[in-house]
Design a protein around this motif. Structure first.
Motif, PDB file in Angstrom:
ATOM      1  N   ARG A 115       0.845  -1.192   0.000  1.00 20.60           N
ATOM      2  CA  ARG A 115       0.000   0.000   0.000  1.00 20.60           C
ATOM      3  C   ARG A 115       0.883   1.246   0.000  1.00 20.60           C
ATOM      4  N   ASP A 116       1.655   1.419  -1.060  1.00 24.06           N
ATOM      5  CA  ASP A 116       2.600   2.535  -1.074  1.00 24.06           C
ATOM      6  C   ASP A 116       1.895   3.891  -0.993  1.00 24.06           C
ATOM      7  N   ARG A 117       0.645   3.962  -1.404  1.00 29.54           N
ATOM      8  CA  ARG A 117      -0.058   5.241  -1.359  1.00 29.54           C
ATOM      9  C   ARG A 117      -0.397   5.659   0.069  1.00 29.54           C
ATOM     10  N   ASP A 118      -0.256   4.750   1.020  1.00 32.20           N
ATOM     11  CA  ASP A 118      -0.502   5.095   2.414  1.00 32.20           C
ATOM     12  C   ASP A 118       0.637   5.904   3.026  1.00 32.20           C
TER      13      ASP A 118
END
Length: 132
Positions: A115-118
């Motif tokens: 979940r790199d967008r977190d």
């Protein structure tokens, strides 16, 4: 609010080792509420992938491709996270970036590496090249 600066990249022969460092600085409130810090890699022409994460309780998670070869650790006093990379392979060649989830009320789930967008804060990256 949080700045991340990486260092330690370079070029090695296959089987060699490198140690990456990432130091966090900035707003004291955010720096003192780091939920997790992670390393990501992005090879040329490929999507960014999570490599390793260390949570604020010291627990760690690794991508299958680096288990047994890479070790993530942290020095809380120095607000620094490290990535010890051993037995490097040509397929490890990539830009490596550190990232953090920081701030009051933040948390990092067990699948945060997917979940790199977190991650709200990112470093500029450091190049790692392993040649055969």
């Amino acid at each position: 609010q949080v700045q991340l600066v990486e260092s330690g990249g370079g070029s090695v022969q296959s089987g060699g080792s490198l140690r990456l460092s990432c130091t966090a600085s900035g707003a004291t409130f955010s720096i003192n509420h780091i939920s997790c810090m992670a390393w990501f890699q992005q090879a040329q022409g490929k999507e960014r992938e999570g490599v390793a994460v260390i949570y604020n309780d010291g627990s760690t998670t690794y991508a299958d491709s680096v288990k047994g070869r890479f070790t993530i650790s942290q020095n809380n006093a120095k607000k620094t996270v490290y990535l010890e990379m051993d037995n490097l392979k040509p397929e490890d060649t990539a830009m490596y970036s550190c990232a953090t989830v920081a701030g009051w009320g933040t948390s990092c789930p067990s699948n945060i590496l997917q979940r790199d967008r977190d991650f709200g804060y990112w470093g500029q990256g450091t190049q790692v090249t392993a040649s055969s």
